[in-house]
Design a protein around this motif. Sequence first.
Motif, mmCIF file in Angstrom:
data_model
loop_
_atom_site.group_PDB
_atom_site.id
_atom_site.type_symbol
_atom_site.label_atom_id
_atom_site.label_comp_id
_atom_site.label_asym_id
_atom_site.label_seq_id
_atom_site.Cartn_x
_atom_site.Cartn_y
_atom_site.Cartn_z
ATOM 1 N N GLY A 109 0.802 -1.210 0.000
ATOM 2 C CA GLY A 109 0.000 0.000 0.000
ATOM 3 C C GLY A 109 0.836 1.261 0.000
ATOM 4 O O GLY A 109 0.518 2.234 -0.693
ATOM 5 N N ASN A 110 1.922 1.247 0.775
ATOM 6 C CA ASN A 110 2.774 2.433 0.818
ATOM 7 C C ASN A 110 3.486 2.644 -0.512
ATOM 8 O O ASN A 110 3.617 3.770 -0.992
ATOM 9 N N ILE A 111 3.930 1.547 -1.129
ATOM 10 C CA ILE A 111 4.555 1.656 -2.448
ATOM 11 C C ILE A 111 3.549 2.201 -3.464
ATOM 12 O O ILE A 111 3.869 3.094 -4.266
ATOM 13 N N ALA A 112 2.326 1.680 -3.427
ATOM 14 C CA ALA A 112 1.299 2.145 -4.359
ATOM 15 C C ALA A 112 1.004 3.624 -4.152
ATOM 16 O O ALA A 112 0.890 4.396 -5.117
ATOM 17 N N LEU A 113 0.886 4.047 -2.884
ATOM 18 C CA LEU A 113 0.596 5.449 -2.587
ATOM 19 C C LEU A 113 1.704 6.362 -3.091
ATOM 20 O O LEU A 113 1.435 7.384 -3.752
ATOM 21 N N LYS A 114 2.971 6.007 -2.791
ATOM 22 C CA LYS A 114 4.087 6.844 -3.227
ATOM 23 C C LYS A 114 4.189 6.863 -4.756
ATOM 24 O O LYS A 114 4.568 7.889 -5.345
ATOM 25 N N THR A 115 3.852 5.757 -5.392
ATOM 26 C CA THR A 115 3.869 5.714 -6.855
ATOM 27 C C THR A 115 2.803 6.640 -7.433
ATOM 28 O O THR A 115 3.058 7.378 -8.400
ATOM 29 N N ILE A 116 1.618 6.620 -6.848
ATOM 30 C CA ILE A 116 0.542 7.504 -7.308
ATOM 31 C C ILE A 116 0.947 8.963 -7.133
ATOM 32 O O ILE A 116 0.778 9.793 -8.042
ATOM 33 N N GLU A 117 1.491 9.300 -5.958
ATOM 34 C CA GLU A 117 1.888 10.680 -5.697
ATOM 35 C C GLU A 117 3.024 11.109 -6.622
ATOM 36 O O GLU A 117 3.032 12.238 -7.136
ATOM 37 N N GLY A 118 3.988 10.214 -6.839
ATOM 38 C CA GLY A 118 5.098 10.530 -7.729
ATOM 39 C C GLY A 118 4.642 10.710 -9.166
ATOM 40 O O GLY A 118 5.123 11.610 -9.872
ATOM 41 N N THR A 119 3.725 9.862 -9.603
ATOM 42 C CA THR A 119 3.198 9.976 -10.960
ATOM 43 C C THR A 119 2.439 11.287 -11.136
ATOM 44 O O THR A 119 2.536 11.946 -12.187
#
Length: 348
Positions: free
Chosen positions: A237-247
């Motif tokens: 979940g944390n990886i997904a969240l940071k990926t969304i924010e980075g994108t």
Amino acid sequence: MSRAPRIAIDAMGGDVGAEVMVAGAAASRSDFPDLCFLFFGDETAIRAEIAKHKSLSDNVEVIHTDGVIAGEDKPSQALRRSKDSSMGLAIAAVKDGNAEAALSAGNTGALMAIAKVALRTMEGIERPAISALLPTLGETDVVMLDLGANAECDAENLVQFAVMGAAYARTVLDIERPRTALLNIGTEELKGTGMLQDAAARLRAADALPLEFTGYIEGDRLSRGHVDVIVTDGFSGNIALKTIEGTARFVADLIRRAFTSSLRSKFGFLLSRPAANLLRRTLDPNNHNGGVFLGLNGLVVKSHGGADDNGVRNAISVAAKMAMADITRKIARDLENFPKDAIEDAAE
């Protein structure tokens, strides 16, 4: 609730501290005029900021403390110093019944550690989870959890996260039976780990729960608006969240670069400014600020450390809505209706 919610605010947390936390509280009064605030931290600094906002002329209390949990403090260090810190005192206000929710923009690990020790985990919940709203192309946002509290989870944890996430969605999104899915590498029933398949079997059998389990969802569908709650372990979940924010930042920077590359592109930007502004508002994390620690005997909300006053305002809005809906009791009621034995039999 007989009185307006009281929000205990760690005024010293985050990148800016009292200035943005007080300004966010002032802005939230336009949404919730009767909110009461307890500010914890440097009294001189806090009162100087309060004086700038007429909307904070009443229902505000300041409790002075010199203790501050730093961003680099380990959870164990934070626990030892929690009793005299602005973060620890804000959480203690919830424990003692002096506030319905605590808000901090400080160290996430420290905040979770202090909250778990002070408030304890709800009966029927093995581990609390961090949940937040994320933007989608659908009519509403999506609730996602866990976003970093638990790196490793078992099937029972994921089922409990689903129960808590659905209660959150019913409260904030006003959806009677939230569509709930497990994050996986595919949508087929046999995809993923045994833990995910076990959790899916239990949720399929849980007809009494106030949610609609829709199966698995892949990472490229998180923002499509096809589900209301996405459940996963804290690591993924944390990886997904940071990926969304980075994108989101990548897309915003790419558009900015494209529109400033030439005179023609600058003229094009003038024509497309309304669409660009809509995109910017949608991708701005301040507009979806406020991670909720679900599964504790008390309400704690985490703001982004770099949030502006609008971001803090949104985090306070989340805290107020959850407090007024009595989210903790709602989760407890859902757990009571959870046919655990039948689900365990169905999963075997």
